[in-house]
Motif scaffolding. Structure first.
Motif, PDB file in Angstrom:
ATOM      1  N   TRP A  25       0.808  -1.212   0.000  1.00  0.00           N
ATOM      2  CA  TRP A  25       0.000   0.000   0.000  1.00  0.00           C
ATOM      3  C   TRP A  25       0.847   1.270   0.000  1.00  0.00           C
ATOM      4  N   LEU A  26       0.229   2.335  -0.519  1.00  0.00           N
ATOM      5  CA  LEU A  26       0.735   3.701  -0.393  1.00  0.00           C
ATOM      6  C   LEU A  26      -0.271   4.464   0.452  1.00  0.00           C
ATOM      7  N   LEU A  27       0.209   5.189   1.454  1.00  0.00           N
ATOM      8  CA  LEU A  27      -0.689   5.904   2.358  1.00  0.00           C
ATOM      9  C   LEU A  27      -0.280   7.376   2.423  1.00  0.00           C
ATOM     10  N   PRO A  28      -1.070   8.281   1.822  1.00  0.00           N
ATOM     11  CA  PRO A  28      -0.743   9.710   1.889  1.00  0.00           C
ATOM     12  C   PRO A  28      -1.186  10.318   3.218  1.00  0.00           C
ATOM     13  N   ILE A  40       2.531  16.920   0.852  1.00  0.00           N
ATOM     14  CA  ILE A  40       2.045  15.718   1.523  1.00  0.00           C
ATOM     15  C   ILE A  40       3.227  14.778   1.730  1.00  0.00           C
ATOM     16  N   THR A  41       3.078  13.869   2.677  1.00  0.00           N
ATOM     17  CA  THR A  41       4.041  12.794   2.900  1.00  0.00           C
ATOM     18  C   THR A  41       3.335  11.470   2.634  1.00  0.00           C
ATOM     19  N   VAL A  73       6.110  14.133 -11.930  1.00  0.00           N
ATOM     20  CA  VAL A  73       6.645  14.857 -10.784  1.00  0.00           C
ATOM     21  C   VAL A  73       7.614  13.955 -10.044  1.00  0.00           C
ATOM     22  N   GLN A  74       8.730  14.502  -9.611  1.00  0.00           N
ATOM     23  CA  GLN A  74       9.693  13.742  -8.832  1.00  0.00           C
ATOM     24  C   GLN A  74       9.398  13.883  -7.336  1.00  0.00           C
ATOM     25  N   PRO A  75       9.501  12.797  -6.568  1.00  0.00           N
ATOM     26  CA  PRO A  75       9.313  12.897  -5.117  1.00  0.00           C
ATOM     27  C   PRO A  75      10.486  13.621  -4.464  1.00  0.00           C
ATOM     28  N   SER A  76      10.264  14.116  -3.275  1.00  0.00           N
ATOM     29  CA  SER A  76      11.305  14.783  -2.500  1.00  0.00           C
ATOM     30  C   SER A  76      11.536  14.032  -1.196  1.00  0.00           C
ATOM     31  N   SER A  85       9.171   2.721   3.153  1.00  0.00           N
ATOM     32  CA  SER A  85       9.760   3.863   2.471  1.00  0.00           C
ATOM     33  C   SER A  85       8.867   5.056   2.747  1.00  0.00           C
ATOM     34  N   VAL A  86       9.425   6.252   2.628  1.00  0.00           N
ATOM     35  CA  VAL A  86       8.651   7.469   2.838  1.00  0.00           C
ATOM     36  C   VAL A  86       9.168   8.531   1.867  1.00  0.00           C
ATOM     37  N   PHE A  87       8.265   9.370   1.365  1.00  0.00           N
ATOM     38  CA  PHE A  87       8.668  10.460   0.473  1.00  0.00           C
ATOM     39  C   PHE A  87       7.644  11.582   0.557  1.00  0.00           C
ATOM     40  N   ASP A  88       8.067  12.764   0.124  1.00  0.00           N
ATOM     41  CA  ASP A  88       7.198  13.931   0.101  1.00  0.00           C
ATOM     42  C   ASP A  88       6.863  14.304  -1.336  1.00  0.00           C
ATOM     43  N   VAL A  89       5.723  14.939  -1.525  1.00  0.00           N
ATOM     44  CA  VAL A  89       5.322  15.458  -2.832  1.00  0.00           C
ATOM     45  C   VAL A  89       4.806  16.879  -2.633  1.00  0.00           C
TER      46      VAL A  89
END
Length: 267
Positions: A25-28, A40-41, A73-76, A85-89
């Motif tokens: 899963w991906l959870l925003p 968002i993360t 869009v590239q994640p930050s 894993s974790v990333f920001d958008v």
């Protein structure tokens, strides 16, 4: 580390065919907001409980983030740990973003020196299979794990099907789901309506209840199905299938999987 992440991604893509207890899963952190370039993360994981990271991470190399105008869009600030894993958008545009982990790979079993072995890779690395490999059985795996986030007024540009593998078309916007209402969806395989796919839907926080309380439905002749949303919350939706429509001639079969995280809001 790289090998561990690759194996985690392959596991995520193959989950519906291997271990039903493990869910990718991906959870925003939020799915709807309004503002001037808010952030968002997103957590990305494979776990036993929804949505708690207690198994393995999903690798970030497979991310595809589509902006409201259809651009990438590239994640930050991406990072991968033991369990997630974790990333920001940054949501610079107004409209709906499609955030997905997309995997398209190959899996093989073969015999070498009397031993049965396994190999995972891609069409580009198919040459890594040993020259003396015997009884090679090759299959293709196409998997998509995704979620949707809207900044301001929703739009549908990023939601356009890629016509690859299983995809979900929300006949009402994916960020416009409310408890007490019935939503309708359409499933596609390679861009065409897919009938007879079994769909499992589970509300999050399974750690705190004795039963999964899953809802199971099947797509009709038009590839469509309905969901009567109960309590508000984050929901996990999954389906899978198998066919022989491979894009790699050496592969005999193709395994397809799809997962979406949707937020159901209170009325």
């Amino acid at each position: 580390m790289k090998r561990t992440l690759v194996l985690a991604a392959v596991l995520a893509a193959a989950l519906p065919f291997t271990a039903s207890a493990h869910k990718a899963w991906l959870l925003p952190s939020q799915t709807t907001m309004a503002g001037n370039a808010p952030w968002i993360t997103v957590d990305a994981a494979v776990s036993n409980d929804l949505f708690y990271f207690n198994h393995v991470p999903i690798r970030l190399e497979s991310l595809q983030i589509t902006a409201p105008d259809g651009s990438r869009v590239q994640p930050s600030n991406g990072a991968t740990g033991k369990f997630r894993s974790v990333f920001d958008v940054e949501l610079k545009q107004q409209g709906t973003y499609r955030i997905a982990s997309v995997n398209d790979g190959l899996f093989a079993t073969y015999e070498q020196n009397g031993e049965r072995k396994r190999w995972r890779g891609s069409e580009a690395t198919l040459g890594e299979l040993p020259k003396d490999a015997k009884n090679v059985q090759l299959s293709q795996s196409v998997g998509r794990v995704e979620t949707f986030v809207t900044n301001g007024a929703p739009n549908a540009t990023a939601l356009a099907p890629t016509n690859r593998g299983i995809e979900l078309v929300a006949l009402s916007h994916p960020n416009d789901q409310f408890a007490g209402e019935t939503a309708r969806f359409r499933l596609l395989v390679d861009g065409q309506p897919a009938a007879g796919l079994d769909v499992e839907i589970v509300r999050g926080a399974t750690r705190y209840r004795n039963a999964q309380d899953e809802l199971k439905v099947s797509s009709d002749a038009k590839g469509e199905f309905s969901v009567a949303w109960g309590e508000p919350g984050m929901y996990w939706l999954e389906t899978s299938s198998e066919d022989d429509r491979t894009s790699v001639k050496q592969a005999a079969k193709r395994r397809l999987s799809y997962v979406a995280t949707l937020e159901v809001l209170p009325q």
